[in-house]
Write an enzyme that holds these catalytic residues in place. Structure first.
Site, PDB file in Angstrom:
ATOM      1  N   HIS A 123     137.375  -3.810  75.249  1.00  0.00           N
ATOM      2  CA  HIS A 123     136.595  -3.472  76.451  1.00  0.00           C
ATOM      3  C   HIS A 123     135.976  -4.775  76.969  1.00  0.00           C
ATOM      4  O   HIS A 123     134.770  -4.963  76.941  1.00  0.00           O
ATOM      5  CB  HIS A 123     135.539  -2.405  76.116  1.00  0.00           C
ATOM      6  CG  HIS A 123     135.039  -1.635  77.304  1.00  0.00           C
ATOM      7  ND1 HIS A 123     135.095  -0.258  77.398  1.00  0.00           N
ATOM      8  CD2 HIS A 123     134.482  -2.047  78.462  1.00  0.00           C
ATOM      9  CE1 HIS A 123     134.570   0.142  78.561  1.00  0.00           C
ATOM     10  NE2 HIS A 123     134.190  -0.932  79.216  1.00  0.00           N
ATOM     11  N   GLU A 168     140.872  -0.507  81.150  1.00  0.00           N
ATOM     12  CA  GLU A 168     140.921  -0.897  82.561  1.00  0.00           C
ATOM     13  C   GLU A 168     141.526  -2.276  82.830  1.00  0.00           C
ATOM     14  O   GLU A 168     140.825  -3.214  83.243  1.00  0.00           O
ATOM     15  CB  GLU A 168     139.513  -0.845  83.170  1.00  0.00           C
ATOM     16  CG  GLU A 168     138.888   0.530  83.123  1.00  0.00           C
ATOM     17  CD  GLU A 168     137.594   0.640  83.931  1.00  0.00           C
ATOM     18  OE1 GLU A 168     137.060  -0.410  84.348  1.00  0.00           O
ATOM     19  OE2 GLU A 168     137.132   1.762  84.148  1.00  0.00           O
ATOM     20  N   TYR A 299     135.650   6.845  89.087  1.00  0.00           N
ATOM     21  CA  TYR A 299     134.296   6.749  89.648  1.00  0.00           C
ATOM     22  C   TYR A 299     134.230   7.078  91.131  1.00  0.00           C
ATOM     23  O   TYR A 299     133.267   7.667  91.590  1.00  0.00           O
ATOM     24  CB  TYR A 299     133.741   5.336  89.424  1.00  0.00           C
ATOM     25  CG  TYR A 299     133.394   5.091  87.982  1.00  0.00           C
ATOM     26  CD1 TYR A 299     132.162   5.459  87.470  1.00  0.00           C
ATOM     27  CD2 TYR A 299     134.330   4.522  87.100  1.00  0.00           C
ATOM     28  CE1 TYR A 299     131.847   5.270  86.136  1.00  0.00           C
ATOM     29  CE2 TYR A 299     134.018   4.332  85.766  1.00  0.00           C
ATOM     30  CZ  TYR A 299     132.775   4.704  85.287  1.00  0.00           C
ATOM     31  OH  TYR A 299     132.464   4.531  83.964  1.00  0.00           O
TER      32      TYR A 299
HETATM   33  C1  BGC Z   1     133.803   0.200  82.806  1.00  0.00           C
HETATM   34  C2  BGC Z   1     132.404   0.266  82.246  1.00  0.00           C
HETATM   35  C3  BGC Z   1     131.411   0.114  83.376  1.00  0.00           C
HETATM   36  C4  BGC Z   1     131.595   1.288  84.310  1.00  0.00           C
HETATM   37  C5  BGC Z   1     130.631   1.324  85.488  1.00  0.00           C
HETATM   38  C6  BGC Z   1     133.977   0.929  84.101  1.00  0.00           C
HETATM   39  O1  BGC Z   1     134.713   0.132  84.973  1.00  0.00           O
HETATM   40  O2  BGC Z   1     134.749   0.544  81.852  1.00  0.00           O
HETATM   41  O3  BGC Z   1     132.260  -0.729  81.283  1.00  0.00           O
HETATM   42  O4  BGC Z   1     130.102   0.003  82.941  1.00  0.00           O
HETATM   43  O5  BGC Z   1     132.892   1.262  84.843  1.00  0.00           O
HETATM   44  O6  BGC Z   1     130.835   0.226  86.315  1.00  0.00           O
END
Ligand code: BGC
Length: 468
Positions: A123, A168, A299
């Site tokens: 990560h 990611e 997200y």
């Molecule tokens: C990541 C996390 C990050 C989250 C919010 C993801 O891209 O895996 O480490 O904190 O998004 O930005």
């Protein structure tokens, strides 16, 4: 909506996720080597207010308390990552027993509490010693990573049922090598295609290492975690439609097409121009090494228009005036999670999927008076997104679990500690954890296996408190 329609399949995992550098602190303790995030955060001007992961949530010393919180929140699973340079301080070679011991104690305590661990091997915190040798742009990194993975499988493979190789790839490449907002902070047209290719080769090499031992036969599973963002043109102008297609290739298809179709999208050469090299055809057999599941992080979406100044995709995101936005300026778009899951099923066939991250940051206080912090927007965000997962399952997608990002407020990379994603609030002055309404609500969802989602988002006051 009826409770039965909101309920999830039997055995569905209700988890929360974190990552090593974001929560652990003590990055150099007990023989650990420095990572690229340690170096990056110690370089002035790279992270908001020059904040570092030196202390973070002090999970390194407080993991038992944090696992106790997981139990109280009622999690059935926990996704965490291992810091490569705690295990191999130089990236390869000598193994640091104290690093292995730290993670073994966490895994044992999770299992003793009935919490299923999903362990991510990478990560974003590459050993700095490997960055000195070219990091992800050096093709040998696939061997370094497979070697590290093999050490981890050997140490914990008898106890960890779910392994994720890499978190990611898009962020590693876009943040680390293209724009430079994340470690190691390079800005280049030439490094990103190589770094991406080597990340995918490293993933394949780790899957091969996994298959070479007894772990698959004993029932453990391995996959990768990709993040997706639907790229929708903001207008139907042909130039915006073309821009959204380029953004989609660069963000979403670059990785999934290589993994499941054995080639990169044609758009990549157009985007990178002279930065796009030829890749040996035989590498794709390694990249396509069959995996057991795929993790999906979701997200937001990207409402996109053409912009010739936006390097190198010539596409930028624009604001949707009708939408809600998070503290990071990300559109709240629950429908996108359902779309992404349906799209992944179409791209990967019937591979089991996990939502390995989903969550939101909203403005929140740095300290909390009293025993609870109300976070109604996060509660609504969780409800809508988890219902989107439920809708995808109703349409035939095999989703096995959901992991909220994040268990705790933590170091949001270059945004530092002001950006809070946690179900639990962290007061960084004294490391006190305080449950937010979302922690209580998530507990209710997990305990009812989703049925509680049938009711509109409840008031915090109406939620049962956490058990002691
Ligand atoms: C990541 C996390 C990050 C989250 C919010 C993801 O891209 O895996 O480490 O904190 O998004 O930005």
């Amino acid at each position: 909506m009826k409770a039965e329609d909101a309920r999830f399949p039997e055995g569905f995992l209700w988890g929360a996720a974190t990552s090593a550098y974001q929560i652990e602190g003590s990055p150099l303790a007990d023989g650990a080597g420095a990572s690229i995030w340690h170096r990056f955060s110690h370089t002035p001007g790279r992270v908001f207010e020059n904040q570092t992961g030196d202390v973070a949530c002090d999970h390194y010393h407080r993991f038992a308390e944090d696992i106790e919180w997981m139990r109280r929140v009622g999690l059935s699973a926990y996704r965490m990552s291992v810091s490569w340079s705690r295990i191999l301080p130089s990236g390869y070679g000598r193994v640091n027993a104290a690093g292995l011991d730290f993670y073994a104690r966490i895994i044992d305590l999770l299992l003793a509490n009935g919490i299923t661990p999903m362990v991510t091997l990478y990560h974003w915190d590459l050993p700095a010693a490997l960055d000195d040798r070219g990091g992800w742009t050096n093709p040998v990194v696939a061997d370094w990573f497979a070697n590290y993975a093999h050490v981890m499988f050997g140490a914990l493979g008898d106890r960890v049922p779910l392994w994720a190789t890499i978190n990611e790839p898009w962020v590693i490449v876009d943040g680390g090598y293209l724009h430079g907002a994340l470690a190691p902070g390079h800005r280049s047209l030439f490094e990103p295609p190589l770094a991406a290719h080597n990340i995918l080769r490293a993933h394949g090499a780790a899957v091969r290492a996994f298959r070479s031992g007894p772990w698959s036969a004993a029932g453990a599973k391995i996959g990768i975690v990709l993040n997706f963002e639907p790229k929708d043109p903001a207008t139907d102008r042909p130039e915006d439609v073309a821009a959204a297609k380029r953004a989609d290739a660069q963000f979403n298809r670059h990785y999934i097409d290589a993994l499941f179709r054995g080639r990169y999208p044609d758009d990549m050469a157009e985007i990178y121009g002279e930065g796009w090299p030829e890749f040996p055809a035989e590498d794709f057999a390694l990249i396509q090494e069959p995996m057991d599941f795929m993790g999906i992080n979701y997200y937001s979406r990207g409402l996109t228009v053409a912009d010739d100044d936006a390097w190198p995709t010539r596409a930028i995101k624009v604001i949707n005036p009708d939408a809600e936005y998070t503290a990071l300026g990300w559109e709240v778009y629950p429908e996108g999670l359902k779309r992404v899951l349906l799209w992944a099923k179409e791209r990967c066939g019937d591979l089991p999927l996990y939502v390995t991250e989903n969550g939101a940051a909203f403005e929140e206080p740095s300290t909390v008076a009293g025993g609870l912090l109300a976070d109604p927007r996060r509660m609504a965000y969780l409800r809508e997104h988890i219902l989107a997962v439920r809708a995808a399952i109703a349409e035939g997608v095999d989703v096995r679990g959901y992991f909220a990002w994040s268990l705790l407020d933590n170091m949001e990379w270059s945004h530092g500690y002001a950006t809070r994603f946690g179900l639990l609030h962290v007061d960084y002055a004294n490391q006190k954890r305080t449950p937010k309404g979302s922690a209580l609500y998530y507990r209710k969802i997990a305990r009812t296996n989703g049925a509680a989602l049938a009711e509109a988002t409840p008031e915090v006051e109406a939620l049962p408190a956490l058990p002691s």
